[in-house]
Design an enzyme around this catalytic site. Sequence first.
Site, PDB file in Angstrom:
ATOM      1  N   ASP A 164      16.720  31.778  -1.162  1.00  0.00           N
ATOM      2  CA  ASP A 164      15.903  32.705  -1.744  1.00  0.00           C
ATOM      3  C   ASP A 164      15.551  33.668  -0.799  1.00  0.00           C
ATOM      4  OD1 ASP A 164      13.533  34.082  -2.773  1.00  0.00           O
ATOM      5  OD2 ASP A 164      12.509  32.341  -3.603  1.00  0.00           O
TER       6      ASP A 164
ATOM      7  N   ASN B  63      25.453  26.528  11.983  1.00  0.00           N
ATOM      8  CA  ASN B  63      25.551  25.627  10.597  1.00  0.00           C
ATOM      9  C   ASN B  63      24.108  26.021   9.711  1.00  0.00           C
ATOM     10  OD1 ASN B  63      25.239  23.608   8.569  1.00  0.00           O
ATOM     11  ND2 ASN B  63      27.234  22.746   9.743  1.00  0.00           N
TER      12      ASN B  63
ATOM     13  N   LYS C  38      13.421  26.176  -9.299  1.00  0.00           N
ATOM     14  CA  LYS C  38      12.090  25.537  -9.497  1.00  0.00           C
ATOM     15  C   LYS C  38      12.227  23.871  -9.774  1.00  0.00           C
ATOM     16  CE  LYS C  38      10.577  29.755  -9.960  1.00  0.00           C
ATOM     17  NZ  LYS C  38      10.835  30.536  -8.813  1.00  0.00           N
TER      18      LYS C  38
ATOM     19  N   TYR D 106       4.511  24.124   3.304  1.00  0.00           N
ATOM     20  CA  TYR D 106       5.408  24.494   2.017  1.00  0.00           C
ATOM     21  C   TYR D 106       5.835  25.951   2.072  1.00  0.00           C
ATOM     22  CZ  TYR D 106       5.947  25.686  -2.769  1.00  0.00           C
ATOM     23  OH  TYR D 106       6.754  26.257  -3.845  1.00  0.00           O
TER      24      TYR D 106
ATOM     25  N   LYS E 239      10.678  25.587  -2.849  1.00  0.00           N
ATOM     26  CA  LYS E 239      11.266  24.376  -2.961  1.00  0.00           C
ATOM     27  C   LYS E 239      12.863  24.608  -2.523  1.00  0.00           C
ATOM     28  CE  LYS E 239      10.177  25.428  -6.798  1.00  0.00           C
ATOM     29  NZ  LYS E 239       9.414  26.447  -6.280  1.00  0.00           N
TER      30      LYS E 239
HETATM   31  C1  F6R Z   1       8.007  29.751  -5.866  1.00  0.00           C
HETATM   32  C2  F6R Z   1       7.269  29.422  -7.212  1.00  0.00           C
HETATM   33  C3  F6R Z   1       6.002  29.901  -7.586  1.00  0.00           C
HETATM   34  C4  F6R Z   1       5.058  30.204  -6.362  1.00  0.00           C
HETATM   35  C5  F6R Z   1       3.983  30.809  -6.895  1.00  0.00           C
HETATM   36  C6  F6R Z   1       2.652  31.018  -5.931  1.00  0.00           C
HETATM   37  O1  F6R Z   1       9.644  29.351  -6.289  1.00  0.00           O
HETATM   38  O2  F6R Z   1       7.474  28.055  -7.527  1.00  0.00           O
HETATM   39  O3  F6R Z   1       5.601  29.230  -8.558  1.00  0.00           O
HETATM   40  O4  F6R Z   1       4.836  28.826  -5.662  1.00  0.00           O
HETATM   41  O5  F6R Z   1       4.064  31.941  -7.790  1.00  0.00           O
HETATM   42  O6  F6R Z   1       3.187  31.708  -4.900  1.00  0.00           O
HETATM   43  P1  F6R Z   1       2.406  32.560  -3.912  1.00  0.00           P
HETATM   44  O7  F6R Z   1       1.910  31.231  -3.233  1.00  0.00           O
HETATM   45  O8  F6R Z   1       3.599  32.924  -2.869  1.00  0.00           O
HETATM   46  O9  F6R Z   1       1.632  33.424  -4.585  1.00  0.00           O
HETATM   47 MG    MG Z   2      10.870  32.771  -4.489  1.00  0.00          MG
HETATM   48 MG    MG Z   3      13.825  29.507  -6.360  1.00  0.00          MG
END
Ligand code: F6R
Ligand code: MG
Ligand code: MG
Length: 384
Positions: free
Chosen positions: A13, A106, A134, A230, A233
């Site tokens: 990502d 790598n 997700k 964090y 994912k």
């Molecule tokens: C990212 C994800 C989203 C974010 C959420 C909060 O893959 O699962 O649900 O965790 O949009 O994002 P932030 O903390 O960057 O505002």
């Molecule tokens: Mg993202």
């Molecule tokens: Mg993603």
Amino acid sequence: MSTKLTLTAIKADVGGFVGHTAVHPEVAESCRRRLEEAREKGRILDFEVGEVGDDQHLLMTHRRGVDDPEIHRLAWDAFLAGTEVARRLKLYAAGQDLLADAFSGNVRGMGPGCAEMEFVERKSEPVIVFRADKCGPGAWNLPLFRMFADAFNTPGLVIDPAMHGGFTFFVLDALEGKEVTLAMPEDLYDLLALLGSTGRYVVSKVLRRADGEIAAAASTQKLALIAGKYVGKDDPVLLVRCQSGFPAVGEALEPFAFPHTVSGWMRGSHNGPLMPCSVATAHPTRFDGPPRVVAAGFQIAEGRLVGPRDLFDDPSFDRARQTANEIADYLRRHGPFEPHRLPEKDMEYTTLPQVLARLRSRFAAAKESNGRAPSAKRTRAGVS
Ligand code: F6R
Ligand code: MG
Ligand code: MG
């Protein structure tokens, strides 16, 4: 240089459009240009630039074997080029999965997810690349079990002599960094004992027992553990070879007709159903989800990737999508409560500990109802 063909899937990502819902076409284009150059120079045989949700996927064929530094660098550079575009467009969380400052041989451990396999190309070589958004690599546990060990899903295990000998699963303990191999069908119950713990045990590859041929390979990176905090994912990728002694294309797709529950929805902190989608509809917008999986099918011809065919773009998966929406409605009604929200130990790498830390000073020793301090010998659930 090997005469075998290597199939390398690497994904990251590098910035979301809008929020965490999709890849911007200019990001994909900049990756495509990098890989096109590499193909012209003969560094790779062929490539495909794909996506699911906010994840940019690269698929490459070459003859350099797995874990080749030049191939991994090529993917890293393509993601850097994509990140530049993402920064210019101020896409969301630009460069999110590129955890290291400089490439070190790598991509494993640096942020991107990677699944690779090496084989001698068969007379006809159908392959499916499953891409999910997700969720973590444990999302593949149930479908891989069903594809390669469950005759109720894969009748080939019973009626195809080439599959009847069963498959060997390589299971990684993501916490301890150890691996165990389990042979189906003898070790079936042991395999299930592990695979049910989707947050800890993940399948890294599956081999056919009769001849040791590689059948499936998955990305097993755990971003949270790599980064120590964090940062998103894992959103895994899985390669599955099909037909003629491997699961038929339909046997490999069939497990996804059941939208099983995976963790990783909203803020990486919620459980939700894994919805099989066409690529065009794999943009998680409802509560940043629900989690999605797409299936890109290819025939490989002398290294050329003939495809992709968008395999979940099929009305026969409508019911799975509808069920997934019903499960999503049901779970959403729990709001911030488990089991929609993940249990506290799985929230360790999210921002929840910061919130709990602020609360800590407000905690005082609890009194029992008769006014005495709680007994130190109290047992679980208060029952001795
Ligand atoms: C990212 C994800 C989203 C974010 C959420 C909060 O893959 O699962 O649900 O965790 O949009 O994002 P932030 O903390 O960057 O505002
Ligand atoms: Mg993202
Ligand atoms: Mg993603």
